[in-house]
Design a protein around this motif. Sequence first.
Motif, mmCIF file in Angstrom:
data_model
loop_
_atom_site.group_PDB
_atom_site.id
_atom_site.type_symbol
_atom_site.label_atom_id
_atom_site.label_comp_id
_atom_site.label_asym_id
_atom_site.label_seq_id
_atom_site.Cartn_x
_atom_site.Cartn_y
_atom_site.Cartn_z
ATOM 1 N N THR A 183 5.442 6.299 -15.539
ATOM 2 C CA THR A 183 5.526 5.279 -16.597
ATOM 3 C C THR A 183 6.613 4.285 -16.199
ATOM 4 O OG1 THR A 183 7.285 6.378 -17.810
ATOM 5 C CG2 THR A 183 5.005 7.037 -18.345
ATOM 6 N N TYR A 184 6.496 3.090 -16.752
ATOM 7 C CA TYR A 184 7.503 2.065 -16.467
ATOM 8 C C TYR A 184 8.888 2.554 -16.887
ATOM 9 C CZ TYR A 184 10.001 -2.385 -16.919
ATOM 10 O OH TYR A 184 10.921 -3.399 -16.821
ATOM 11 N N HIS A 185 8.949 3.202 -18.029
ATOM 12 C CA HIS A 185 10.225 3.720 -18.500
ATOM 13 C C HIS A 185 10.792 4.764 -17.529
ATOM 14 C CE1 HIS A 185 13.344 4.798 -21.349
ATOM 15 N NE2 HIS A 185 13.045 6.072 -21.122
ATOM 16 N N GLY A 186 9.930 5.676 -17.090
ATOM 17 C CA GLY A 186 10.388 6.688 -16.143
ATOM 18 C C GLY A 186 10.851 6.068 -14.835
ATOM 19 N N TYR A 187 10.136 5.086 -14.420
ATOM 20 C CA TYR A 187 10.462 4.360 -13.180
ATOM 21 C C TYR A 187 11.866 3.752 -13.262
ATOM 22 C CZ TYR A 187 9.828 -0.032 -10.330
ATOM 23 O OH TYR A 187 9.931 -1.102 -9.496
ATOM 24 N N LEU A 188 12.154 3.078 -14.375
ATOM 25 C CA LEU A 188 13.493 2.502 -14.543
ATOM 26 C C LEU A 188 14.550 3.607 -14.598
ATOM 27 C CD1 LEU A 188 13.064 -0.398 -17.159
ATOM 28 C CD2 LEU A 188 13.185 -0.551 -14.661
ATOM 29 N N THR A 209 0.833 -1.213 0.000
ATOM 30 C CA THR A 209 0.000 0.000 0.000
ATOM 31 C C THR A 209 0.866 1.261 0.000
ATOM 32 O OG1 THR A 209 -0.111 -0.125 2.399
ATOM 33 C CG2 THR A 209 -1.943 -1.085 1.169
ATOM 34 N N THR A 210 2.119 1.118 0.403
ATOM 35 C CA THR A 210 3.014 2.277 0.414
ATOM 36 C C THR A 210 3.616 2.574 -0.954
ATOM 37 O OG1 THR A 210 4.755 0.735 1.010
ATOM 38 C CG2 THR A 210 3.707 1.955 2.813
ATOM 39 N N TRP A 211 3.374 1.710 -1.923
ATOM 40 C CA TRP A 211 4.135 1.767 -3.177
ATOM 41 C C TRP A 211 3.957 3.087 -3.921
ATOM 42 C CZ3 TRP A 211 2.651 0.954 -8.598
ATOM 43 C CH2 TRP A 211 3.755 0.790 -9.457
ATOM 44 N N ARG A 212 2.706 3.517 -4.041
ATOM 45 C CA ARG A 212 2.483 4.756 -4.817
ATOM 46 C C ARG A 212 3.181 5.950 -4.161
ATOM 47 N NH1 ARG A 212 -1.626 1.981 -4.666
ATOM 48 N NH2 ARG A 212 -2.616 1.058 -6.486
ATOM 49 N N GLY A 213 3.091 6.011 -2.851
ATOM 50 C CA GLY A 213 3.772 7.103 -2.147
ATOM 51 C C GLY A 213 5.287 7.034 -2.344
ATOM 52 N N ASP A 214 5.808 5.812 -2.298
ATOM 53 C CA ASP A 214 7.253 5.663 -2.465
ATOM 54 C C ASP A 214 7.689 6.028 -3.886
ATOM 55 O OD1 ASP A 214 7.495 4.912 0.166
ATOM 56 O OD2 ASP A 214 7.426 2.755 -0.266
ATOM 57 N N LEU A 215 6.828 5.707 -4.857
ATOM 58 C CA LEU A 215 7.128 6.106 -6.240
ATOM 59 C C LEU A 215 7.277 7.621 -6.334
ATOM 60 C CD1 LEU A 215 4.962 4.296 -8.946
ATOM 61 C CD2 LEU A 215 7.411 4.070 -8.491
ATOM 62 N N GLU A 216 6.398 8.330 -5.606
ATOM 63 C CA GLU A 216 6.482 9.789 -5.634
ATOM 64 C C GLU A 216 7.770 10.279 -4.978
ATOM 65 O OE1 GLU A 216 2.759 11.332 -4.070
ATOM 66 O OE2 GLU A 216 1.680 10.036 -5.494
ATOM 67 N N ARG A 217 8.164 9.623 -3.912
ATOM 68 C CA ARG A 217 9.436 9.988 -3.276
ATOM 69 C C ARG A 217 10.602 9.728 -4.238
ATOM 70 N NH1 ARG A 217 8.567 6.907 2.482
ATOM 71 N NH2 ARG A 217 9.913 8.454 3.423
ATOM 72 N N LEU A 218 10.494 8.639 -4.979
ATOM 73 C CA LEU A 218 11.532 8.343 -5.973
ATOM 74 C C LEU A 218 11.575 9.431 -7.039
ATOM 75 C CD1 LEU A 218 13.626 6.417 -7.341
ATOM 76 C CD2 LEU A 218 11.683 5.285 -8.454
ATOM 77 N N ALA A 219 10.391 9.838 -7.490
ATOM 78 C CA ALA A 219 10.321 10.900 -8.514
ATOM 79 C C ALA A 219 10.937 12.183 -7.972
ATOM 80 C CB ALA A 219 8.867 11.117 -8.928
ATOM 81 N N ALA A 220 10.582 12.507 -6.745
ATOM 82 C CA ALA A 220 11.093 13.744 -6.156
ATOM 83 C C ALA A 220 12.617 13.698 -6.016
ATOM 84 C CB ALA A 220 10.436 13.971 -4.795
ATOM 85 N N ALA A 221 13.109 12.552 -5.558
ATOM 86 C CA ALA A 221 14.554 12.452 -5.320
ATOM 87 C C ALA A 221 15.353 12.454 -6.619
ATOM 88 C CB ALA A 221 14.866 11.196 -4.515
ATOM 89 N N SER A 222 14.759 11.835 -7.642
ATOM 90 C CA SER A 222 15.511 11.671 -8.890
ATOM 91 C C SER A 222 15.249 12.802 -9.877
ATOM 92 C CB SER A 222 15.119 10.355 -9.564
ATOM 93 O OG SER A 222 13.744 10.391 -9.954
ATOM 94 N N GLY A 223 14.147 13.526 -9.674
ATOM 95 C CA GLY A 223 13.766 14.521 -10.665
ATOM 96 C C GLY A 223 13.259 13.902 -11.955
ATOM 97 N N VAL A 224 12.863 12.642 -11.894
ATOM 98 C CA VAL A 224 12.351 11.944 -13.078
ATOM 99 C C VAL A 224 10.932 11.476 -12.775
ATOM 100 C CG1 VAL A 224 12.654 9.981 -14.635
ATOM 101 C CG2 VAL A 224 14.670 11.121 -13.653
ATOM 102 N N ALA A 225 10.005 11.753 -13.656
ATOM 103 C CA ALA A 225 8.627 11.321 -13.433
ATOM 104 C C ALA A 225 8.559 9.799 -13.418
ATOM 105 C CB ALA A 225 7.717 11.879 -14.518
ATOM 106 N N THR A 226 7.804 9.250 -12.464
ATOM 107 C CA THR A 226 7.756 7.788 -12.303
ATOM 108 C C THR A 226 6.372 7.236 -12.614
ATOM 109 O OG1 THR A 226 7.259 8.099 -9.963
ATOM 110 C CG2 THR A 226 9.569 7.767 -10.548
#
Lengths: 475, 475, 475
Positions: B224-229, B205-222
């Motif tokens: 899409t699967y491509h953005g996530y990688l 259940t934390t996954w979506r929130g963590d994706l946003e933290r990843l986006a924020a930290a990396s400056g890359v939108a997450t």
Amino acid sequence: MTDWTLHPDRALPADPVTRPIAREIYASVRDLPIVSMHGHVDVTALADDEPFPDPAQLLVVPDHYLTRMLVSQGARLPELGVGPAGTPGLETDPREIFRRFCAGWKHFRGTPTRYWMEHELVEIFGVTVRPSAETADEIYDQVAAAIADPAFRPRALLDRFRIETIATTDPAWSTLDDHARLAADLPGRVLPTFRPDPLLHPARTTWRGDLERLAAASGVATDTYHGYLTALRERRAAFVAAGGLATDHGHFSADTTPLPDDAAQALFDKALATGPDEPGISAAEEAAFSAHMLFQMAAMSAEDGLVMQLHPGVLRDHDAAVAGTFGADKGYDIPVVAEFTRGLRPVLEAFGHSETFRLIAFTIDEDVYSRELAPLAGVYPALRLGAPWWFLDAPDAMRRFREAATETAGFSNMSGFVDDTRAFCSIPARHDLARRVDAGYLARLVAEHRLELDEAVETAADLAYELPKQSYARR
Amino acid sequence: MTDWTLHPDRALPADPVTRPIAREIYASVRDLPIVSMHGHVDVTALADDEPFPDPAQLLVVPDHYLTRMLVSQGARLPELGVGPAGTPGLETDPREIFRRFCAGWKHFRGTPTRYWMEHELVEIFGVTVRPSAETADEIYDQVAAAIADPAFRPRALLDRFRIETIATTDPAWSTLDDHARLAADLPGRVLPTFRPDPLLHPARTTWRGDLERLAAASGVATDTYHGYLTALRERRAAFVAAGGLATDHGHFSADTTPLPDDAAQALFDKALATGPDEPGISAAEEAAFSAHMLFQMAAMSAEDGLVMQLHPGVLRDHDAAVAGTFGADKGYDIPVVAEFTRGLRPVLEAFGHSETFRLIAFTIDEDVYSRELAPLAGVYPALRLGAPWWFLDAPDAMRRFREAATETAGFSNMSGFVDDTRAFCSIPARHDLARRVDAGYLARLVAEHRLELDEAVETAADLAYELPKQSYARR
Amino acid sequence: MTDWTLHPDRALPADPVTRPIAREIYASVRDLPIVSMHGHVDVTALADDEPFPDPAQLLVVPDHYLTRMLVSQGARLPELGVGPAGTPGLETDPREIFRRFCAGWKHFRGTPTRYWMEHELVEIFGVTVRPSAETADEIYDQVAAAIADPAFRPRALLDRFRIETIATTDPAWSTLDDHARLAADLPGRVLPTFRPDPLLHPARTTWRGDLERLAAASGVATDTYHGYLTALRERRAAFVAAGGLATDHGHFSADTTPLPDDAAQALFDKALATGPDEPGISAAEEAAFSAHMLFQMAAMSAEDGLVMQLHPGVLRDHDAAVAGTFGADKGYDIPVVAEFTRGLRPVLEAFGHSETFRLIAFTIDEDVYSRELAPLAGVYPALRLGAPWWFLDAPDAMRRFREAATETAGFSNMSGFVDDTRAFCSIPARHDLARRVDAGYLARLVAEHRLELDEAVETAADLAYELPKQSYARR
């Protein structure tokens, strides 16, 4: 060949630094009373207190550890006196059976049977010659003479063996009459254990008959799921009243997943509805039902305080033809992989922190010690790790158990020693051996400066005496 | 009761032939610097270098090895200071917590917690009395006085403990600010480790929130699967730039089977498309996706050279209610069967001979040592067998590891010692114990004439110091 | 660095109480002839009796234990002379190959390869310096000089090694011509073993071709299921006629469940009906068919008396690319979990008490010893527990085997030692090491007063010599 005696240091570590420490630890526990909280001694024999029939019936025929080894080397079970009356080739001369055992003595080298039997023959019966084809009759005569003596009757041996308490294993429908007689004569010394296995396995062809026995014993009709639960609960109460401390469950799997009530009821009804000759439910349905019933048994234990013992992971009656001819418990029960982490989860989540519940889990799949049972017992207060059991009740296996489980579970989360035997005369040998092996393990910790000697001495007494009493105290 | 001291020969083999050899081998490695390449020390504590708050917070509350044992013997977590503020019964007096620990000292007999804590109390804090209800306050005062001294601040202890390098474990989205501060003051000494677990498990259940933290930290939108990688790859680069050498992966299974790109993308999209309150994909879909992502992590490691650590086989949060109230890492993570031969095959077929890839595999299912991990590490150059970890970081378990793995994998295919601790003060105790156990094992090989003494001395240094450095060198 | 010699007490227990006992037991079996009932020595080399080509071809190239370790440390197989002619980078200079082995000597520390090779170099070839980059040429020259001597030809080594009997492993379609030559010159000394694996796995692309080889060798058409069984039976008879005592089966699983005849026939027909390039049946169908065929092999053994050997639980060719380039048996066969209790049940229920059947079961999944194989071997007279095999043919692993299996199976239900090697010169080293390890184990039993010395001496001879002869006697 040297004279046949028991060496005072037997089963203690050989190295010259560790042995004296082990000797000291062992000496401190050697004479503690025996608390035998799990076993299969014949309660009627204790109640009747008749002399044992003969050396073969006492030492050979009922001991499937022993007969299976002779079978593996070519003996046929009937030649060893095993089998229902009328079995072709059934040996009826106890002396002949005893000769076959003695002639096969070599094959027991390195096994606990050898170790226990040596203890029994020398320590209890005063035998001074090693068993062999040549010495068989001499030993037979010596044992036969002993058991003719009233000092060797079952109750006298209880004293001689310093057995403070002994638990038997009894069907759920047992009248407990023998226990009532014993409670009158020897209050608190011989206790029943509630074993409902056949009632929890509705695919067995014996199930319907056993349900009727349950109904008769409990006075509660068992033709509904509700009645069935009530009857089980009633019988548990009868065991409690008779001094029982524990239940015992030998399931194939450690799964304890409960079903919704209506699903359980539907399986019960389905099993009951079919004709008597075939099972009413599938193997998968039975597995689900018996897992559900383990959960129910845990729930009842949390109510009535009976300590719950579980020992899964055995494929019973591996050779169907042998079981058909000779019955169960003839040495053909073979372990399989056991799984506890997921299996026990429902019960531990529900009752694992309950102060009125205790579960003691046994395994003969050693892998489970360090991977699953020690980590579980090391956190859930309701769970204790049972002593090494059956094939693992042996010197090297006990040592492996200590080494694999202690570092994660500590000593306080263990059951202490249980003997689990049906061979009455082996009880002191088994307890003595366990005390020796534990002394050796503790001595190594002391020799490696991982434990102080005073701690080791206290721990040895815990394992031999205090923990079994405490672990099996009704909650 | 003898005076409480550390015996110089503790944890060395007792037998009089092997011990002097072990002593000589141990002496040659005793004072080597500590290379601590995998652990959970609090990086902020090191960066801030504030004094430790009190003895209970330093030694008891955060150590789930320790609290789980007290829980197994009836303590409640809040009584030990564990739980979020406001938990009913939460003990806030550190002295009271410390008393409970000391009163339960007996229950740690035979465990590594006992061994480490004894080392810490005596060696670091100069305690001279054995913990007990009676001595608790005296010990508390002594430890409290010590940690008030600037010489006991975290960075001073780094020196005192002779820690040459220490790796922490950090979320993929970590800003690495604390590491930047430490790199400025102590260059190359405290290193981050990239841990992306929550991002690779889309059913949490934390996954979506963590994706946003990843986006924020990396400056890359997450989204899409491509953005996530891409974002994951970017964060790995940030860890590399911050001196990171390794990644760390705690998956339930060791499965590394990759999916076709479009299938992975579809799962990612499906997980993302569902509402925030329920998981968007099934458990089986998540398992397939996280296996796929382990393969992707391996592929990225083959590109950026980060050493990949994998430790599967743990069922986290066994008691859901405990996890709900107290959170993760409270001692309720229990091992299950692990499988590596098939699980690692995709990664090893793809990268197992690559000079830019290294995988270190850990297990707490001991069976896997001789059956799977040693045979695999004994042939694939990219694979190293990790040190015995968690419950297996204990004297007898370490010895079993050496005995089970060395004959097939040799020493050169092992990671050397890792401590994996969050208990900072236990680091020297753990490394010292490992050096002793390895010295004992090597001494036995020498005593049995299976190794020469000069080889044993060199191997001891490899295991304690050279192999951890070499195994974790970025490729 | 001390002078390089073999210590007379090597691999015996170090403790000063046990070692003298071990020495005495070992001395009693040291010079017994070698009975090598399972292995992979090249029968043509024995038949031709040509000199060995060079030290690298003798000691390095064909030994996948050895090459896999060098590969794990970065060597490429072609650099070690492994690979078909034309492989890029294939080293053809044996001296260069030998240098690479000697330079990697460190990596073998703690492995049996190190132990065996030390024995071979010192005992057989008189080498006195430890292998290293510096000493490689000197050792190479010394070994090269030795094998130029007629006293080092294969048949001379049979005598020198005191090999009384040696079994090779031969395809089911083997002409047995080499064996005929050997039988004429050395009657009863070199025996064939019937290995039909590829014929029992119809999904392999080689299956149709192998069926034709079976037809050619047997003179029986194999295009029907009936013909196929008849041809197999005929070939078994040819092996019996050539002195063969046993069959050998390396299946993935130990499953022996028979199919109804028509189902087996249908699978056979389906497999045969498809085109040559793809498998005609699925993996699951093949698994069912090969389990069925194991049962058929057992049934034929119960008829013709060939001892049946089974060693399941290996995932062959873990890296498909390596297998594609270099072929099978290159060190990439990795164990997986094995299961015997259920797997062997059909065969044991059918033939487990037959006096004309013997099954020897091997495992490299150690868990199975105490859980499954020892309990099974401890009751079924037809079953013997095979010696620790492959990765487990190593000092500590052999000790664990004794400790895990003996207490339940005893010694009499074991196969005695088998070497299973393709490295001819390692045979005496392997047998000698096993005798030492067994002497050490037995000495501990004596030192712990669990066995008398005369019993230990007799048991040591059983394990080294009598049991292999007896276990492999055709029934």
